[in-house]
Design an enzyme around this catalytic site. Structure first.
Site: not given
Length: 463
Positions: A285, A297, A331-332, A359, A429
């Protein structure tokens, strides 16, 4: 006259064993080429450098996400693929605004500043912020047991940590992500005015970790702000609450949700030589959270997926099936890109055989998980020996990936690259998910491992 079938049977078995042996040698040679090329003449690290350091965090709907679409589209075209295009998809647009601010206030008025960040999709606090007493809970069940009487007008502090004894760190993450995703919606039912959630990380540090949250069907005027607190901050707050149960917590955040905007999945393909209308997908992503570069990520997964197609062209391998790289958007905080790709594939009646997603960070690859039936998994297991020279031993049934998940039901095999996950949630994140946290060699090994699996499925097909 009796004719013995034994010589014929033995000859057939001999020919079959020779063919298998020859294939094994050919496959071993091809895997060696892919790994050698990735490690000595790779492109993934340079692509990630640009995505991370020249573009930065790529939150859906942002200017940076738009730049990432343009950059990766241009790079795929530069590879000389047979086709490169953008697939439109409407995505949510949420912005963080000015940096969040929070402090813990003792009954005597002493204030200790603590590190927080708004959860993705949260509403803002009032302009002057929120200050209230704190109620600590370990999860949604404990929250419900307390009820409105003890929660109304309070800030709920979710403090269930990831379980450190679990070797599979994604299992530890899954065991407490519900408090981040649904915590605000559940707390609002009992009259809470805000929620603070312990960051989902196994490391003790001062980095708060954001992530998606949902209000479900909570009316807009009843939605309460939600933020993550660092693991060090969570431990400190919890210890203070044991000594001073009536302390106050203040936080202010300035996030905002806008109308959906148009973005794109970035897609490139090499047309299959014998089965051009049967598709195999590799992807990651393109969006990331906004606190950092999103290098692990999922910048890593995107550049590894791009590298798969570049490696095929570099070593002169022409696939049987059409091989697509798909860089999914959103995606997030919505999975809009994955859903859109599956929707379009179904609308066009495309036949998809295999999809592989990266991922889980750019760490040392360990193997794969497969969402498939017994016949296809048995085929995969027969290839384990080819991967062992590269220390790839992990072949298990399990989860494929979020973005390729919507293809399930119309595809034979879904697979996920599984790197060593022990450090992944140190960065996930958070503001330290930056380019310098990615090891070049580990990233390249992951790309070669992905290319090897795609090659084998392309050569031998799916059941």
């Amino acid at each position: 006259m009796k004719i013995s079938l034994l010589p014929t049977l033995l000859f057939t078995l001999f020919i079959s064993s020779v063919s298998i042996s020859q294939n094994a040698v050919q496959d071993s040679v091809m895997l060696k080429k892919l790994y050698t090329t990735a490690l000595t003449d790779g492109k993934a690290y340079d692509w990630l450098d640009y995505l991370s350091n020249e573009i930065g965090g790529r939150l859906s709907g942002s200017y940076e996400a738009e730049l990432a679409v343009k950059y990766t589209e241009a790079e795929l075209k530069e590879l000389g693929l047979d086709k490169v295009w953008l697939q439109p998809v409407m995505v949510p647009k949420w912005t963080r605004g000015f940096k969040e601010y929070a402090y813990i206030e003792s009954p005597t008025g002493d204030k200790t500043i603590t590190n927080i960040c708004a959860l993705g999709g949260s509403v803002p606090t009032p302009n002057l912020g929120i200050k209230a007493e704190v109620v600590e809970v370990k999860g949604l069940e404990e929250l419900a047991a307390l009820g409105r009487e003890k929660l109304e007008g309070k800030i709920v502090f979710y403090n269930r940590p990831m379980q450190p004894e679990l070797i599979q760190t994604f299992e530890a993450y899954g065991g407490c992500v519900d408090q981040r995703y649904s915590g605000a919606a559940e707390a609002a039912k009992f009259g809470a005015v805000g929620v603070i959630v312990r960051s989902l990380s196994l490391r003790m540090d001062d980095f708060p970790h954001t992530g998606a949250m949902s209000y479900g069907d909570t009316p807009v005027n009843q939605r309460i702000p939600a933020a993550a607190i660092s693991t060090n901050g969570a431990e400190y707050l919890s210890s203070l609450l044991k000594l001073q149960p009536n302390l106050l917590f203040y936080f202010k955040q300035n996030c905002k949700t806008f109308d959906d905007v148009q973005s794109y999945n970035v897609i490139g393909e090499i047309t299959g030589s014998t089965k051009p209308n049967e598709y195999m997908v590799v992807g990651g992503h393109l969006d990331s959270w906004d606190l950092a570069d999103g290098a692990h990520d999922d910048g890593a997964g995107c550049v590894q997926s791009m590298e798969v197609l570049r490696l095929f062209k570099k070593v002169g391998y022409r696939p049987n099936h059409t091989i697509r790289v798909v860089l999914f958007m959103n995606e997030e905080n919505g999975l809009r890109g994955g859903k859109k790709y599956a929707e379009e594939a179904k609308r066009k009646n495309e036949t998809h055989r295999f999809a592989l997603e990266s991922d889980a960070g750019g760490f040392t690859p360990r193997g794969f998980t497969f969402d498939t039936d017994a016949a296809n998994f048995q085929k995969v297991q027969s290839w384990e020996g080819l991967f062992k020279p590269y220390l790839i031993h992990y072949f298990e049934k399990g989860y494929g990936g979020a973005d390729i998940g919507p293809l399930k039901g119309n595809i034979n095999v879904l697979a996920g690259l599984r790197p060593d996950s022990q450090r992944y949630f140190d960065y996930h994140h958070a503001a330290n998910d930056t380019f310098d946290a990615v090891n070049k060699r580990e990233l390249e090994l992951g790309a070669a491992t992905m290319a090897s699996l795609v090659y084998l499925f392309d050569k031998y097909g799916t059941e």
